[in-house]
Every structure is written in structure tokens, then in C-alpha cells.
Design a protein around this motif. Structure first.
Motif, PDB file in Angstrom:
ATOM      1  N   SER A   1      26.504   3.788  17.544  1.00 15.87           N
ATOM      2  CA  SER A   1      25.429   3.000  18.139  1.00 15.87           C
ATOM      3  C   SER A   1      24.502   4.109  18.768  1.00 15.87           C
ATOM      4  N   ASN A   2      24.994   5.187  19.258  1.00 12.88           N
ATOM      5  CA  ASN A   2      24.088   5.996  19.820  1.00 12.88           C
ATOM      6  C   ASN A   2      23.499   7.142  18.954  1.00 12.88           C
ATOM      7  N   ASP A   3      23.601   7.064  17.543  1.00 12.33           N
ATOM      8  CA  ASP A   3      23.206   8.134  16.606  1.00 12.33           C
ATOM      9  C   ASP A   3      21.492   7.564  16.518  1.00 12.33           C
ATOM     10  N   TYR A   4      20.749   8.653  15.874  1.00 16.38           N
ATOM     11  CA  TYR A   4      19.612   8.568  15.896  1.00 16.38           C
ATOM     12  C   TYR A   4      18.920   9.502  14.851  1.00 16.38           C
ATOM     13  N   VAL A   5      17.569   9.149  14.462  1.00 18.03           N
ATOM     14  CA  VAL A   5      17.149  10.167  13.690  1.00 18.03           C
ATOM     15  C   VAL A   5      15.644  10.502  14.147  1.00 18.03           C
ATOM     16  N   ARG A   6      15.355  11.819  14.023  1.00 17.41           N
ATOM     17  CA  ARG A   6      14.014  12.207  14.652  1.00 17.41           C
ATOM     18  C   ARG A   6      13.025  12.563  13.516  1.00 17.41           C
ATOM     19  N   VAL A   7      11.659  12.100  13.688  1.00 15.71           N
ATOM     20  CA  VAL A   7      10.787  12.514  12.587  1.00 15.71           C
ATOM     21  C   VAL A   7       9.800  13.410  13.293  1.00 15.71           C
ATOM     22  N   PHE A   8       9.737  14.765  12.777  1.00 13.86           N
ATOM     23  CA  PHE A   8       8.986  15.929  13.531  1.00 13.86           C
ATOM     24  C   PHE A   8       7.625  16.130  13.070  1.00 13.86           C
ATOM     25  N   PHE A   9       6.686  16.420  13.673  1.00 17.09           N
ATOM     26  CA  PHE A   9       5.313  16.737  13.427  1.00 17.09           C
ATOM     27  C   PHE A   9       5.143  18.049  12.413  1.00 17.09           C
ATOM     28  N   ASN A  10       6.098  19.042  12.631  1.00 21.00           N
ATOM     29  CA  ASN A  10       6.132  19.916  11.741  1.00 21.00           C
ATOM     30  C   ASN A  10       7.221  20.113  10.858  1.00 21.00           C
TER      31      ASN A  10
ATOM     32  N   ASN B   1       0.872  -1.259   0.094  1.00 19.72           N
ATOM     33  CA  ASN B   1       0.103  -0.032  -0.151  1.00 19.72           C
ATOM     34  C   ASN B   1       0.873   1.408   0.107  1.00 19.72           C
ATOM     35  N   GLY B   2       0.256   2.381  -0.457  1.00 18.80           N
ATOM     36  CA  GLY B   2       0.921   3.611  -0.338  1.00 18.80           C
ATOM     37  C   GLY B   2       1.462   4.063  -1.547  1.00 18.80           C
ATOM     38  N   ALA B   3       1.800   3.459  -2.518  1.00 12.90           N
ATOM     39  CA  ALA B   3       2.446   4.039  -3.743  1.00 12.90           C
ATOM     40  C   ALA B   3       1.564   4.921  -4.428  1.00 12.90           C
ATOM     41  N   GLY B   4       2.362   5.942  -4.661  1.00  9.92           N
ATOM     42  CA  GLY B   4       2.034   7.295  -5.171  1.00  9.92           C
ATOM     43  C   GLY B   4       1.193   8.223  -4.101  1.00  9.92           C
ATOM     44  N   GLN B   5       1.149   7.875  -2.806  1.00  8.60           N
ATOM     45  CA  GLN B   5       0.613   8.829  -1.919  1.00  8.60           C
ATOM     46  C   GLN B   5       1.669   9.751  -1.263  1.00  8.60           C
ATOM     47  N   ALA B   6       1.373  10.942  -0.962  1.00  6.66           N
ATOM     48  CA  ALA B   6       2.320  11.741  -0.157  1.00  6.66           C
ATOM     49  C   ALA B   6       2.980  11.062   0.680  1.00  6.66           C
ATOM     50  N   VAL B   7       4.402  11.385   1.163  1.00  8.76           N
ATOM     51  CA  VAL B   7       5.016  10.937   2.019  1.00  8.76           C
ATOM     52  C   VAL B   7       4.724  11.856   3.456  1.00  8.76           C
ATOM     53  N   LYS B   8       4.433  13.234   3.104  1.00  4.88           N
ATOM     54  CA  LYS B   8       4.199  14.031   4.272  1.00  4.88           C
ATOM     55  C   LYS B   8       2.808  13.692   4.728  1.00  4.88           C
ATOM     56  N   ASN B   9       2.917  13.593   6.081  1.00  2.50           N
ATOM     57  CA  ASN B   9       1.507  13.294   6.741  1.00  2.50           C
ATOM     58  C   ASN B   9       0.939  12.027   6.529  1.00  2.50           C
ATOM     59  N   ASN B  10       1.778  11.101   5.767  1.00  2.00           N
ATOM     60  CA  ASN B  10       1.176   9.823   5.598  1.00  2.00           C
ATOM     61  C   ASN B  10       2.087   8.660   6.226  1.00  2.00           C
ATOM     62  N   SER B  11       2.826   8.882   6.838  1.00  2.00           N
ATOM     63  CA  SER B  11       4.022   7.672   7.422  1.00  2.00           C
ATOM     64  C   SER B  11       3.606   7.078   8.833  1.00  2.00           C
TER      65      SER B  11
ATOM     66  N   TYR C   1       2.722   9.792  13.971  1.00  2.00           N
ATOM     67  CA  TYR C   1       1.890   8.888  13.401  1.00  2.00           C
ATOM     68  C   TYR C   1       0.899   9.631  12.121  1.00  2.00           C
ATOM     69  N   ASN C   2       1.277   9.422  10.853  1.00  5.72           N
ATOM     70  CA  ASN C   2       0.441  10.184   9.939  1.00  5.72           C
ATOM     71  C   ASN C   2       0.352  11.667  10.120  1.00  5.72           C
ATOM     72  N   ASN C   3       1.384  12.290  10.952  1.00  2.68           N
ATOM     73  CA  ASN C   3       1.478  13.691  11.168  1.00  2.68           C
ATOM     74  C   ASN C   3       2.946  13.902  10.803  1.00  2.68           C
ATOM     75  N   ASP C   4       3.701  13.311   9.807  1.00  5.48           N
ATOM     76  CA  ASP C   4       5.404  13.596   9.895  1.00  5.48           C
ATOM     77  C   ASP C   4       5.409  14.708   8.647  1.00  5.48           C
TER      78      ASP C   4
END
Length: 138
Positions: free
Chosen positions: A96-105, A71-81, A127-130
């Protein structure tokens, strides 16, 4: 300037093709690290993959590719993850202490979810607000 900012800017300029088709889940890159956002929870559905890229301040305009993962092919990434993964395939013990943050805005603002090295995670606060994401190299 802080080391995190410099590392992020350097990695931003080494940006490679953002959407990579691969069999199965996003997984690690043999050339370094990769970060993926998935359309569905549990790292399922279509995914958008970044390799050795440090941040995206606004996910607007990006769409999930048809990479054969559901599912999801062709859908926007923003606010859909719904989930994310971050892998470091370079064998870096110090990473090992590296990280990624996904933000709401956009612009790395608001609530966020943190995904640590070699972790899969369902998004909770975004969730669905990335709207943006940033890697932090410690």
C-alpha cells in the motif's frame, strides 16, 4: 545495493508486453501490478500500459496504441501524457505504500509526480512533459 534498486532491476527483467489493449481504463492486472500513462487528463484517451515492469529511463520511441479509448492513438508517449494510474491487483497489503514517479527528464531526473498504489492522478509537474518513470517498492 539498496532493496529498491534490486527490486526495480528484478522487475525490469520480468518486463511483459508493454502496451496491452483492454476495455475501459487501464485497471489492475490479475498477475501483479500495472502502471499506465494516458494521453488525456482524467485517465481518458489512449493509454500505454506496463505490467510488472519497474522503470523506463527514456520514453522516446514509444507511441500510444489504438486501444479503443479515444484521442492520442499513434502519438508519442514522451511529453504527451496528461494523467497516470498505478494499480496493484495482487492483494498485497504490504504494497500500500508503493508508488510510481513520473519524471520531467529522461534518466529519472527533474520534477516529478508521484502516483501511489491504486490511485489515478492527473499529472501536474510533468503534464505533457513526461520523459521517464520508476516504481518504488517499499
Amino acid at each position: 545495493m539498496s532493496g529498491v534498486f534490486i527490486a526495480t532491476m528484478v522487475s525490469l527483467f520480468t518486463f511483459m508486453t508493454p502496451a496491452q489493449a483492454a476495455a475501459g481504463k487501464c485497471g489492475s492486472s490479475s498477475t501483479g501490478w500495472s502502471f499506465c500513462l494516458y494521453y488525456n487528463s482524467g485517465e481518458l484517451g489512449s493509454y500505454y500500459r506496463w505490467i510488472n515492469s519497474g522503470e523506463v529511463s527514456n520514453l522516446a520511441g514509444l507511441t500510444y496504441p489504438n486501444n479503443g479509448n479515444g484521442n492520442g492513438a499513434g502519438q508519442a508517449v514522451k511529453n504527451n501524457s496528461a494523467s497516470a494510474s498505478y494499480y496493484n491487483g495482487s492483494g498485497c497489503d504490504a504494497c500500500s505504500n508503493d508508488y510510481v514517479r513520473v519524471f520531467f527528464n529522461s534518466g529519472f531526473l527533474g520534477n516529478y509526480d508521484t502516483i501511489y498504489t491504486n490511485q489515478n492522478k492527473n499529472l501536474v509537474y510533468t503534464y505533457n512533459n513526461d520523459a521517464s518513470w520508476r516504481a518504488y517498492f517499499l
